[in-house]
Write an enzyme that holds these catalytic residues in place. Structure first.
Site, PDB file in Angstrom:
ATOM      1  N   GLU A   1     -16.313   6.653   4.568  1.00 17.78           N
ATOM      2  CA  GLU A   1     -15.661   6.094   5.753  1.00 17.78           C
ATOM      3  C   GLU A   1     -15.564   7.167   6.822  1.00 17.78           C
ATOM      4  O   GLU A   1     -16.048   8.290   6.640  1.00 17.78           O
ATOM      5  CB  GLU A   1     -14.293   5.516   5.399  1.00 17.78           C
ATOM      6  CG  GLU A   1     -13.334   6.462   4.722  1.00 17.78           C
ATOM      7  CD  GLU A   1     -12.063   5.752   4.221  1.00 17.78           C
ATOM      8  OE1 GLU A   1     -12.183   4.754   3.490  1.00 17.78           O
ATOM      9  OE2 GLU A   1     -10.968   6.212   4.561  1.00 17.78           O
TER      10      GLU A   1
ATOM     11  N   LYS B   1      -2.718   6.587   1.227  1.00 17.96           N
ATOM     12  CA  LYS B   1      -2.591   7.056   2.611  1.00 17.96           C
ATOM     13  C   LYS B   1      -1.773   8.346   2.583  1.00 17.96           C
ATOM     14  O   LYS B   1      -0.621   8.424   3.016  1.00 17.96           O
ATOM     15  CB  LYS B   1      -1.952   5.973   3.484  1.00 17.96           C
ATOM     16  CG  LYS B   1      -2.763   5.780   4.750  1.00 17.96           C
ATOM     17  CD  LYS B   1      -2.450   4.531   5.479  1.00 17.96           C
ATOM     18  CE  LYS B   1      -2.760   4.668   6.955  1.00 17.96           C
ATOM     19  NZ  LYS B   1      -4.102   5.139   7.286  1.00 17.96           N
TER      20      LYS B   1
ATOM     21  N   ARG C   1       0.830  -1.209   0.000  1.00 20.27           N
ATOM     22  CA  ARG C   1       0.000   0.000   0.000  1.00 20.27           C
ATOM     23  C   ARG C   1       0.868   1.264   0.000  1.00 20.27           C
ATOM     24  O   ARG C   1       0.544   2.268  -0.635  1.00 20.27           O
ATOM     25  CB  ARG C   1      -0.952  -0.019   1.206  1.00 20.27           C
ATOM     26  CG  ARG C   1      -1.992   1.074   1.148  1.00 20.27           C
ATOM     27  CD  ARG C   1      -3.042   0.930   2.227  1.00 20.27           C
ATOM     28  NE  ARG C   1      -2.465   1.012   3.558  1.00 20.27           N
ATOM     29  CZ  ARG C   1      -3.167   0.835   4.677  1.00 20.27           C
ATOM     30  NH1 ARG C   1      -4.460   0.545   4.610  1.00 20.27           N
ATOM     31  NH2 ARG C   1      -2.594   0.937   5.852  1.00 20.27           N
TER      32      ARG C   1
HETATM   33  C1  COI Z   1      -4.147   3.489  11.304  1.00 21.27           C
HETATM   34  O1  COI Z   1      -5.191   2.913  11.590  1.00 21.27           O
HETATM   35  O2  COI Z   1      -3.019   3.031  11.528  1.00 21.27           O
HETATM   36  C2  COI Z   1      -4.184   4.764  10.655  1.00 21.27           C
HETATM   37  O3  COI Z   1      -3.352   5.019   9.851  1.00 21.27           O
HETATM   38  C3  COI Z   1      -5.148   5.720  11.103  1.00 21.27           C
HETATM   39  C4  COI Z   1      -4.453   6.887  11.704  1.00 21.27           C
HETATM   40  C5  COI Z   1      -4.745   8.074  10.895  1.00 21.27           C
HETATM   41  C6  COI Z   1      -4.744   7.037  13.134  1.00 21.27           C
END
Ligand code: COI
Length: 341
Positions: A222, A186, A84
């Protein structure tokens, strides 16, 4: 007092505690690595013209290391995070970090910071890989050099309320991301846009916010940092990974656990507002939140309370199964666990 003594191990929450070391690698614009290795944990130096500061050219990952019942340290689907990360880098026009480098950097950082690993009952060691444009480039263009960084920190529960079922607001005031933009990556910018909406909803007593799809407001996308699932009878449904939906690794794990271990019919299909209203159970998934139960959903002044108590829910069964696999309390039927040594 050293950093370790300042940590409240029994109430870790989700905070960035200072640890011993972090991993840094530098790349030129062709993706050639020019320097790499562990350095003491600490602030980093950046040009004020760095592309990440000016234009948000940055991506991250989130994964965890666990100290398990078998008294070893393991990772969960780490190669999926590496994949990812590569896709996120590609979308943000950054050099793709090879999987082997990603995995080795994570392993090196965890190994050097094992003293910060919480006990199983306290939480896990959260791992945060980052990649960003660090070159001083004033024009809106891909950076002239890049930094790949991995740091770790002990974490417990993401939500302050622990496992209390969350009161959630579905907003029609904001979208999380545009449908054909960077929602599936991400990318750091996907998260900054949620800060104000979240501040507003917590000020009026909600715990979490859910966004509608930017191209079709009849369907939901989401939450700020988690995918969403609805369960109706024996059907478990979550929005398909297209455009604006983050391909969550916990999301995919829950689909597989639901199908294989609980005989649920699992569907990756649009989730409508009507599905939300009619659901027996609703929950969030993510590395940070794990599987988090939703107690109520509010939309346009209408509130739906989900009646099923958490103690008797499928949400609980799925959450506990996932945690049992991650903690090696049960055999891993999927081949997801990967040992540090
Ligand atoms: C995760 O769940 O690891 C995420 O990347 C969410 C984060 C923005 C707290």
């Amino acid at each position: 007092m050293n950093m370790k003594q300042r940590i409240d191990w029994d109430n870790l929450g989700f905070n960035a505690y200072e640890t011993k070391s972090m991993y840094i690698a530098k790349f030129d614009s062709n993706g050639t690595c020019i320097d790499k290795g562990l350095v003491p944990y600490g602030d980093i130096k950046l040009s004020p013209a760095a592309t990440v500061l000016n234009y948000g050219q940055g991506v991250f990952e989130g994964t965890k290391a666990y100290e398990t019942s078998k008294k070893r340290v393991v990772f969960f689907r780490l190669n999926d995070n590496a994949n990812r990360f590569k896709n996120s880098c590609l979308r943000l026009c950054m050099p793709e970090i090879p999987n082997e480098m990603f995995v080795n950097a994570v392993k090196e950082t965890v190994l050097d910071n094992l003293e910060y690993m919480p006990k199983k009952e306290q939480g896990s060691l959260y791992i945060r890989p980052l990649a960003f444009g660090s070159g001083p480039d004033l024009g809106v263009k891909p950076s002239s050099n890049y930094t790949f960084l991995v740091y770790v920190t002990p974490v417990g529960s993401y939500f302050q309320s622990g496992l209390k079922s969350l009161n959630v607001l579905v907003t029609d005031k904001y979208h999380r991301v545009a449908t054909k933009s960077i929602g599936f990556a991400k990318a750091i910018g996907n998260y900054s846009g949620t800060l104000l909406p979240f501040k507003e909803i917590t000020e009026v007593g909600y715990d979490e916010i859910v966004f509608l799809n930017a191209s079709d407001e009849n369907i939901i996308d989401e939450a700020r940092s988690a995918n969403i699932f609805v369960l109706k009878d024996k059907t478990l449904k979550t929005p398909p990974v297209e455009g604006s939906i983050l391909p969550g690794i916990t999301r995919d794990s829950v689909l597989k656990i639901g199908k294989k271990l609980f005989d649920l019919e699992v569907k990756e299909e649009d989730v409508t507002l009507e599905d939300l209203v009619n659901a027996d159970e609703v929950f969030f998934t993510g590395t940070a939140v794990i599987v988090a139960p939703v107690g109520s959903i509010s939309f346009k002044k209408k509130k739906i309370d989900y009646k099923k108590p958490y103690s008797d829910s499928m949400t609980k069964k799925i959450r506990e199964t996932l945690i049992d696999i991650q903690n090696e309390n049960i055999e891993d039927p999927f081949g997801w666990i990967y040992s540090l040594n």
